[in-house]
Design an enzyme around this catalytic site. Structure first.
Site, PDB file in Angstrom:
ATOM      1  N   LYS A   1      75.215   8.793  36.480  1.00 36.75           N
ATOM      2  CA  LYS A   1      76.507   8.549  35.831  1.00 36.75           C
ATOM      3  C   LYS A   1      77.359   7.492  36.540  1.00 36.75           C
ATOM      4  O   LYS A   1      78.244   6.886  35.917  1.00 36.75           O
ATOM      5  CB  LYS A   1      77.292   9.856  35.726  1.00 36.75           C
ATOM      6  CG  LYS A   1      76.734  10.845  34.708  1.00 36.75           C
ATOM      7  CD  LYS A   1      77.005  10.390  33.290  1.00 36.75           C
ATOM      8  CE  LYS A   1      76.674  11.475  32.282  1.00 36.75           C
ATOM      9  NZ  LYS A   1      77.024  11.088  30.906  1.00 36.75           N
TER      10      LYS A   1
ATOM     11  N   SER B   1      67.453  13.064  35.951  1.00 40.51           N
ATOM     12  CA  SER B   1      68.796  12.501  35.774  1.00 40.51           C
ATOM     13  C   SER B   1      69.834  12.980  36.767  1.00 40.51           C
ATOM     14  O   SER B   1      70.833  12.288  36.986  1.00 40.51           O
ATOM     15  CB  SER B   1      69.290  12.787  34.352  1.00 40.51           C
ATOM     16  OG  SER B   1      69.327  14.186  34.124  1.00 40.51           O
TER      17      SER B   1
END
Length: 421
Positions: A59, A314
């Site tokens: 992110k 992720s």
């Protein structure tokens, strides 16, 4: 004549510009061969380790690229986001590095560990507002704050600069792989990472199949693609919080619809199995969304034999307090944990009889809740039993029925199960 709005697709030029913008902030994470999974699937299974970023997820790429693009006036006014997870940490670190004031709205029940992480990354540049019971509450408050004070909202996925930042994961994978890549498995929440990465591969490695992976309880991209329009789900299972959204992005949806070769839906219990397996056998800590791509391999076992396969890991922001729930869900998925309503005769020795004569040698009682009813011949208890083998279930149920202990089986009654256990 009104001009039709064209669908935005990121270009390799803007994605390379994003890579240049974030190069001193975002780590070039390893693309590493996992020998155990490679042996299991008879393929080269490579993990793109975005869990090793400073904020422990990809992110930071999109957040920093977006905030870096603000005008001087926008930067001086400050930014706002709503998040209880990885996006908040990416925004917080970006604010500190760029010396821009940010306000981060988080739901009031957000675990303290997550709040402290955001504080650590943002320092004095970030103000945290804990309001509302849910993410939706925090989101609406953040939007109101933006409109009132003319601040810039940093969306977690539905923003061109955010998508271009996340797309840099794809550039790195192509540069790092020594052989052409046949498959990339990528987790899908709102679609920012999937939209960006798939664009890179469709332009630079068009033969690669891009598989989007969603949790069974929140398949918003799959449903939208099937309906040929962005569709909001009425209810979602929020366990895989990093990928559980009711509605994917209006910008990300058409890109994913065009670029993804397929989507696959993975049960939450399977994801929990993967989390425990990675921790116990590979010493890798991942959050539920981080395990999604690896969990999908079982569903493509035949297709990927002999292939070069990349799984995007992720993130690793896993809350340790969730460990017991992860174990429980994994055992339920593996069909090794079972819950029953057991009818115990109101006489001495009934429990001993159940343990000695009914349970198998390797069966283990893991849950027991008994409510004695003095005006009945039988008192009911909710009993959780962990088995060593799936094949032990039928003999257990048969013996319970033969000895009149059987009341009901709860695993296939989710409403009753959640109420009683």
């Amino acid at each position: 004549m009104k001009k039709e709005k064209t669908t935005y697709f990121p270009s390799i030029k803007t994605i390379k510009a994003a890579a240049d913008t974030i190069k001193n902030v975002s780590a070039v994470t390893p693309l590493s061969l996992n020998v155990r999974y490679s042996n299991t699937y008879q393929a080269n299974i490579l993990f793109k380790r975005e869990d090793l970023q400073q904020v422990r997820s990809y992110k930071i790429r999109g957040a920093y690229n977006k905030i870096s693009s603000l005008t001087k006036a926008e930067a001086e006014n400050g930014v706002v986001c709503a998040s209880a997870g990885n996006h908040a940490q990416g925004v917080a670190l970006s604010c500190k590095l760029l010396e821009i004031k940010g306000t981060i709205f988080m739901p009031a029940p957000t675990p303290n560990q997550k709040v402290e992480q955001v504080k650590m990354f943002g320092g004095d540049y970030v103000t945290i507002v804990l309001e509302g019971d849910t993410f939706d509450d925090a989101y609406h408050l953040a939007i109101t704050d933006c409109e009132k004070l003319s601040k810039t909202f940093i969306h977690p996925f539905d923003d061109e600069k955010v998508i271009e930042g996340q797309a840099t994961v794809g550039l790195e994978i192509i540069a790092q792989s020594e052989s052409p890549i046949d498959y990339v498995f990528i987790p899908v929440g709102g679609g920012g990472l999937a939209a960006g990465l798939s664009t890179v591969f469709k332009q630079l490695s068009p033969h690669t199949k891009i598989i989007g992976v969603e949790p069974e309880g929140a398949p918003s991209m799959t449903v939208s693609i099937q309906n040929n329009k962005n569709t909001e789900l009425e209810h979602i299972e929020k366990f895989i919080d990093g990928a559980a959204v009711k509605r994917v992005g209006d910008i990300t949806f058409p890109i994913c619809k065009e670029n993804l070769d397929a989507t696959v839906i993975v049960p939450e219990g399977k994801v929990c199995e993967t989390i425990l397996e990675l921790y116990n056998k590979d010493a890798i800590v991942v959050e539920p969304a981080g395990a999604l791509s690896i969990s999908a391999l079982d569903f493509y076992a035949e297709d990927i034999k002999g292939k070069q396969v990349v799984c995007v890991v992720s993130g690793s922001n896993n809350d340790i307090t969730r460990t017991s729930e992860i174990k429980e869900r994994a055992l339920l998925y593996a069909n090794l944990k079972h819950y029953f309503i057991v009818k115990f005769p109101q006489r001495a020795g009934a429990l001993k009889e159940f343990v000695v004569d009914i349970l198998g040698e390797n069966d283990d009682i893991t849950y027991f809740q008994y409510a004695k009813k003095t005006n009945r011949e039988n008192g009911s208890a909710v009993v959780g039993v962990q088995l060593k083998s799936v094949s032990d279930l039928e003999p257990l149920i048969t013996k319970m029925k033969q000895h009149n202990f059987y009341g009901d089986y709860l695993n296939d009654k989710p409403d009753l199960f959640q109420f009683l256990v």
